[in-house]
Scaffold this motif. Sequence first.
Motif, PDB file in Angstrom:
ATOM      1  N   GLU A 176     -22.277 -39.886  53.157  1.00 46.80           N
ATOM      2  CA  GLU A 176     -21.439 -41.674  53.320  1.00 46.80           C
ATOM      3  C   GLU A 176     -21.376 -41.332  54.970  1.00 46.80           C
ATOM      4  OE1 GLU A 176     -18.528 -43.687  53.347  1.00 46.80           O
ATOM      5  OE2 GLU A 176     -18.682 -42.279  51.541  1.00 46.80           O
ATOM      6  N   GLU A 177     -22.701 -40.640  55.598  1.00 43.09           N
ATOM      7  CA  GLU A 177     -22.406 -40.275  57.352  1.00 43.09           C
ATOM      8  C   GLU A 177     -22.893 -40.935  56.740  1.00 43.09           C
ATOM      9  OE1 GLU A 177     -20.007 -39.753  59.781  1.00 43.09           O
ATOM     10  OE2 GLU A 177     -18.568 -39.355  57.581  1.00 43.09           O
ATOM     11  N   ILE A 178     -24.347 -41.032  56.776  1.00 42.74           N
ATOM     12  CA  ILE A 178     -25.561 -41.686  57.071  1.00 42.74           C
ATOM     13  C   ILE A 178     -25.620 -42.947  56.907  1.00 42.74           C
ATOM     14  CG2 ILE A 178     -28.511 -41.068  56.544  1.00 42.74           C
ATOM     15  CD1 ILE A 178     -27.876 -38.192  56.211  1.00 42.74           C
ATOM     16  N   THR A 179     -26.026 -43.369  55.466  1.00 47.20           N
ATOM     17  CA  THR A 179     -25.602 -44.324  54.868  1.00 47.20           C
ATOM     18  C   THR A 179     -24.666 -45.034  55.039  1.00 47.20           C
ATOM     19  OG1 THR A 179     -25.023 -43.688  52.397  1.00 47.20           O
ATOM     20  CG2 THR A 179     -26.603 -42.720  52.525  1.00 47.20           C
ATOM     21  N   ASP A 180     -23.229 -44.529  55.800  1.00 45.06           N
ATOM     22  CA  ASP A 180     -22.230 -45.543  55.827  1.00 45.06           C
ATOM     23  C   ASP A 180     -22.112 -46.526  54.378  1.00 45.06           C
ATOM     24  OD1 ASP A 180     -22.279 -45.433  58.496  1.00 45.06           O
ATOM     25  OD2 ASP A 180     -23.935 -46.904  58.954  1.00 45.06           O
ATOM     26  N   GLY A 181     -21.719 -45.333  53.613  1.00 45.09           N
ATOM     27  CA  GLY A 181     -21.059 -45.983  52.287  1.00 45.09           C
ATOM     28  C   GLY A 181     -21.783 -46.880  51.001  1.00 45.09           C
ATOM     29  N   GLN A 182     -23.227 -47.183  51.914  1.00 44.94           N
ATOM     30  CA  GLN A 182     -24.086 -47.721  50.991  1.00 44.94           C
ATOM     31  C   GLN A 182     -24.793 -46.403  50.579  1.00 44.94           C
ATOM     32  OE1 GLN A 182     -26.079 -49.737  54.217  1.00 44.94           O
ATOM     33  NE2 GLN A 182     -25.007 -51.970  53.318  1.00 44.94           N
ATOM     34  N   TYR A 183     -24.645 -46.020  49.369  1.00 45.20           N
ATOM     35  CA  TYR A 183     -24.745 -44.891  47.948  1.00 45.20           C
ATOM     36  C   TYR A 183     -24.878 -44.795  46.334  1.00 45.20           C
ATOM     37  CZ  TYR A 183     -21.853 -42.055  48.534  1.00 45.20           C
ATOM     38  OH  TYR A 183     -20.918 -41.378  48.580  1.00 45.20           O
ATOM     39  N   TYR A 184     -25.567 -44.728  45.882  1.00 44.91           N
ATOM     40  CA  TYR A 184     -25.086 -44.056  44.120  1.00 44.91           C
ATOM     41  C   TYR A 184     -25.313 -42.848  44.067  1.00 44.91           C
ATOM     42  CZ  TYR A 184     -24.771 -44.944  39.247  1.00 44.91           C
ATOM     43  OH  TYR A 184     -24.338 -44.883  38.044  1.00 44.91           O
ATOM     44  N   PHE A 185     -24.259 -42.402  43.618  1.00 42.29           N
ATOM     45  CA  PHE A 185     -24.029 -40.546  43.750  1.00 42.29           C
ATOM     46  C   PHE A 185     -23.744 -40.510  41.889  1.00 42.29           C
ATOM     47  CE2 PHE A 185     -22.048 -36.961  44.019  1.00 42.29           C
ATOM     48  CZ  PHE A 185     -23.344 -35.170  44.058  1.00 42.29           C
TER      49      PHE A 185
END
Length: 685
Positions: A176-185
């Motif tokens: 969350e911190e590294i991608t600024d919320g741009q991820y899929y998990f």
Amino acid sequence: MEEVNSSKHILYPGTLSIAKVVAPYDKKRDVIRAIEDLESVQPVMVDPRVGVDQIKVEERRIEVEAYRTKINTLLSSLNTEIIPKDQKIDVGRTDDEVLAYLKNLMENEGKQITDISSRKDAISSRISELEGTVKLVERFSTLSVDQSILRDTKYTHTFLGTVFPPQIPRILWFIEEITDGQYYFLDSVTSEEEAVILITVLQKDAETIEEKLKEVSAQKVEIPDDQDFDGLSISDCTSEIEELHLEEEKLSNDLDDLSREIGAFIMAGKEAASIEIQRIEIELKMKRTETTCVLWAWIPPEMIPEFQTKIHSVTDGAASFDFRGGEFDKENSPSHVKNSEFMTPLRGLVTAYGTPGHKEIDPFPFVKILFPMLFGIMFADVMHGLILTFIGFYALNKRKKMSEPPSGLMAYMYNGAELLILMGIWSFFLGFAFNSFFGDETILWSVAPLRAIFEPFWRIMFTVDDHNHISRNYLNFLIFSFAMGAVVILIGLGIKIYQLTKNRHSDADLHAAITLTSVYVFLILAAVFMAFGAHPFLVTGSIILSVLNIVATLWIEKRAHGVDGLMLGFDHVLGLMSNTFSFGRLLAMNTVHFVLATLPLLFMQLWVDPNVVNHSVEHWIEESSTKWLWLLGSLLGSIIVVPVETIFSTLQALRLNWVEFFGKFYTGRGKQFRPVSVLRIYSTE
């Protein structure tokens, strides 16, 4: 040429002569083959100038070494244990014929093996790939999503792996911190110890995410770049794996068939390549002109007539000779030591310490008795010695059937088979003297004929009670151990004095050795006089003489070497005492042997009768049921004792030889004589 002193040759290494042979150039290979047959000649380089054919010889060496490397690769694919040895393969007589054989071997037999091995390697690789795919599908299936999501795209990167379930919240926070919320998990907990996770992030964040996942010990599941997931199932993979295993088994059988059919040709090629490389090394030590070749070599003087006859026969009488006597370059010449083939492992115990120089007495004649005897005292047991002897004969027979020299840990057993036999025989006979039969010290005592022979010694080493039962007398055994040490050390000191009498740098060395030996002799006499209750005058006199010799030793060393000599003198005196006490390990190791062997017997006895503390021969032998328990306990004890005590007693016997005995007179700084020899099992020429 100087004659060799036969009496000196018995005690000291034999001196070698150096031979010079000038032969026609076209006979150089015949000369090399002749010294191989003699097995008593060590070529040496005297003139380092290269021969006229140097480039050709170097090129041939490179070519042969390349063939040997390829042949070793082929042999790694074959089962060398089943290669027959009942035929000799003709590999050619000339160097061109040998090279032609090796080339033909690689192009024909080598190609068959290479093709099958390559296919086996491909199958193994494919099986590993499919097994990895199965694991991938198994993990991904727990997430219940489309398999196409596993593929990386131009803009995204996907990570599939496993983690410890409690780490998931931390991982999510990182992402969350590294991608600024741009991820899929996605995650799926499969057990208390494992959770499967799938993470898709932008390519710009992929490297950072990977590093953070390593911090939490996430285990990545590799995703093949060319993996086609459409319609892929675990059953498809396992079905293909089974088919590949069947093909792999067939190929293994084919290789076994080739081992039987052409394995001997491959082994003959390996032998031919190794022999050819050795011949090239000898050739490079020659001085070679367009018409002649000159060979220099160390040779035992007694071999010179046979050497001349052999060289004359292969050169049609065209060779000329020059020999220098045994004293030629004595300091730098190799030492010629002799022993039978059976004694080779025992000789190895000496050469492992060092090779005797020309002015040193060869300790081997003493060691071949001393080493197995000391081992036998520590390992003394009739049946354990017999078992060790059988193991030695088994290893010897097994080694003779091996296609290649043994390697790894078992090589010690196979290469030392003859030594095991000697150690076993000494242990067997000393087992009677020390009254041990499978660790039981009551069996031999109950046999009347043996008792009549050994009872005087047994009554020294054992205590006999009113019921005629025996137990160990540890004090007497310790005294016996120290007495053995005194004898061994005195032999070493005597050899030292003899060596210094024949060869010494200064009189001080000899005088110090004599006074030091006198110190030891008078201390021993004092101990003997006290033990037997002799007149106090004898005890006091021995002690006084010992002290006077200590002073004399220190004075001689101080005068010859200054303060360093004084300290060295103290070290020698103290060393004699510590070396003597070191022989107490004879008692220690023999006792350990006894305890390890009797523990199973004691447990069996307590099982039969928990109230019994000490077993007796009557308890075991009179009833048939307990006979079997005694035998079972003895065999169980042997499984533990024989391997463990063989190692321990060997190390201790080695120490007593190297430190307590060799340390008195032997440095082992000589050069080893390494005559050329050839071992052919599969090849001929």
